[in-house]
Design a protein around this motif. Sequence first.
Motif, PDB file in Angstrom:
ATOM      1  N   LYS A  37      84.854  99.936 -12.491  1.00 27.55           N
ATOM      2  CA  LYS A  37      84.108  99.714 -13.846  1.00 27.55           C
ATOM      3  C   LYS A  37      83.480  98.282 -13.906  1.00 27.55           C
ATOM      4  O   LYS A  37      83.621  97.561 -14.554  1.00 27.55           O
ATOM      5  N   PRO A  38      82.652  98.148 -12.753  1.00 28.60           N
ATOM      6  CA  PRO A  38      81.902  96.716 -12.735  1.00 28.60           C
ATOM      7  C   PRO A  38      81.066  96.485 -13.972  1.00 28.60           C
ATOM      8  O   PRO A  38      80.475  97.298 -14.604  1.00 28.60           O
ATOM      9  N   GLU A  39      80.792  95.321 -14.335  1.00 28.17           N
ATOM     10  CA  GLU A  39      80.045  94.841 -15.591  1.00 28.17           C
ATOM     11  C   GLU A  39      78.519  95.203 -15.340  1.00 28.17           C
ATOM     12  O   GLU A  39      78.046  95.433 -14.154  1.00 28.17           O
ATOM     13  N   SER A  40      77.793  95.257 -16.282  1.00 27.31           N
ATOM     14  CA  SER A  40      76.357  95.581 -16.128  1.00 27.31           C
ATOM     15  C   SER A  40      75.596  94.327 -16.476  1.00 27.31           C
ATOM     16  O   SER A  40      76.079  93.254 -16.668  1.00 27.31           O
ATOM     17  N   VAL A  41      74.460  94.376 -16.094  1.00 23.23           N
ATOM     18  CA  VAL A  41      73.448  93.034 -16.103  1.00 23.23           C
ATOM     19  C   VAL A  41      73.500  92.507 -17.408  1.00 23.23           C
ATOM     20  O   VAL A  41      73.480  91.448 -17.753  1.00 23.23           O
ATOM     21  N   SER A  42      73.281  93.654 -18.462  1.00 26.76           N
ATOM     22  CA  SER A  42      73.415  92.909 -19.676  1.00 26.76           C
ATOM     23  C   SER A  42      74.577  92.315 -20.264  1.00 26.76           C
ATOM     24  O   SER A  42      74.667  91.292 -21.002  1.00 26.76           O
ATOM     25  N   ASP A  43      76.021  92.744 -19.625  1.00 28.75           N
ATOM     26  CA  ASP A  43      77.333  92.088 -19.805  1.00 28.75           C
ATOM     27  C   ASP A  43      77.067  90.522 -19.310  1.00 28.75           C
ATOM     28  O   ASP A  43      77.562  89.636 -20.123  1.00 28.75           O
ATOM     29  N   HIS A  44      76.463  90.485 -18.292  1.00 25.12           N
ATOM     30  CA  HIS A  44      76.409  89.058 -17.724  1.00 25.12           C
ATOM     31  C   HIS A  44      75.577  88.230 -18.583  1.00 25.12           C
ATOM     32  O   HIS A  44      75.713  87.046 -18.717  1.00 25.12           O
ATOM     33  N   MET A  45      74.305  88.732 -19.001  1.00 22.85           N
ATOM     34  CA  MET A  45      73.428  88.100 -19.734  1.00 22.85           C
ATOM     35  C   MET A  45      73.920  87.566 -21.018  1.00 22.85           C
ATOM     36  O   MET A  45      73.762  86.544 -21.584  1.00 22.85           O
ATOM     37  N   TYR A  46      74.814  88.606 -21.508  1.00 14.78           N
ATOM     38  CA  TYR A  46      75.172  88.233 -22.896  1.00 14.78           C
ATOM     39  C   TYR A  46      76.078  87.083 -23.178  1.00 14.78           C
ATOM     40  O   TYR A  46      76.225  86.056 -23.748  1.00 14.78           O
ATOM     41  N   ARG A  47      77.087  86.834 -21.959  1.00 18.30           N
ATOM     42  CA  ARG A  47      77.870  85.855 -21.981  1.00 18.30           C
ATOM     43  C   ARG A  47      77.186  84.619 -21.376  1.00 18.30           C
ATOM     44  O   ARG A  47      77.702  83.330 -21.968  1.00 18.30           O
TER      45      ARG A  47
END
Length: 221
Positions: A39-49
């Motif tokens: 269940k790897p993170e998404s690109v938007s997950d990364h950008m949000y943090r």
Amino acid sequence: MAATMETATSMKNMLQFMKLIGQLKRVPRTGWVYRNVKKPESVSDHMYRMAMMSLTITDPTVDKDRCMKLALVHDMAECIVGDIAPSDNVSKAEKHRREEEAMRHLSGLLPEGLKQEIYGVWEEYENQSSPEARLVKQFDLMEMILQAHEYEELEGTPGRLQEFFDSTNGRFQHPDVLQLLSSLNEERQCHMTKTAEAKNSENSQTVSAVSSQPHNTSHTP
């Protein structure tokens, strides 16, 4: 009538833009996929943090609003081209060409002022042409290794993603980021130590249990 039609077209384009960037919620970060992270993170997950890192930085000289915009835009092209990793054997020039083409398409769906702003923010990050862009690049790397640490914790595999930490050596300069890095390294080291101690204890208990079992000394006639 013409103004009404123009507004309708503008809103259709805006809807298309929103649908395209919505794909970022479904584009997994390639580095984790290649390392078999569940269940790897998404690109938007990364950008949000990264945007939250921008919002919470304590340095009063930093333009937080600019940093948040950079964080939210820097990987936007990946909704079209995907997350291209170094191991994909795509040259930097080709990666930039694909992402530039994607950004022209995305920004082209927006009204002129927004088009120029969003494309300009992306270009600023790509060229690392401002102190904010260089700081957000550090947030990009910091967020990556923080996520790596979290995956190690979730998997119970301390040290498995060490290569991500190694890739950031010497790339942090801002005092706030360095302090966060220090806290992360301290927590990660503690996690690694506790896991090693738990495994050693488990192994000792196994050896003790085996050695305490009675040996069958009878002989078959």
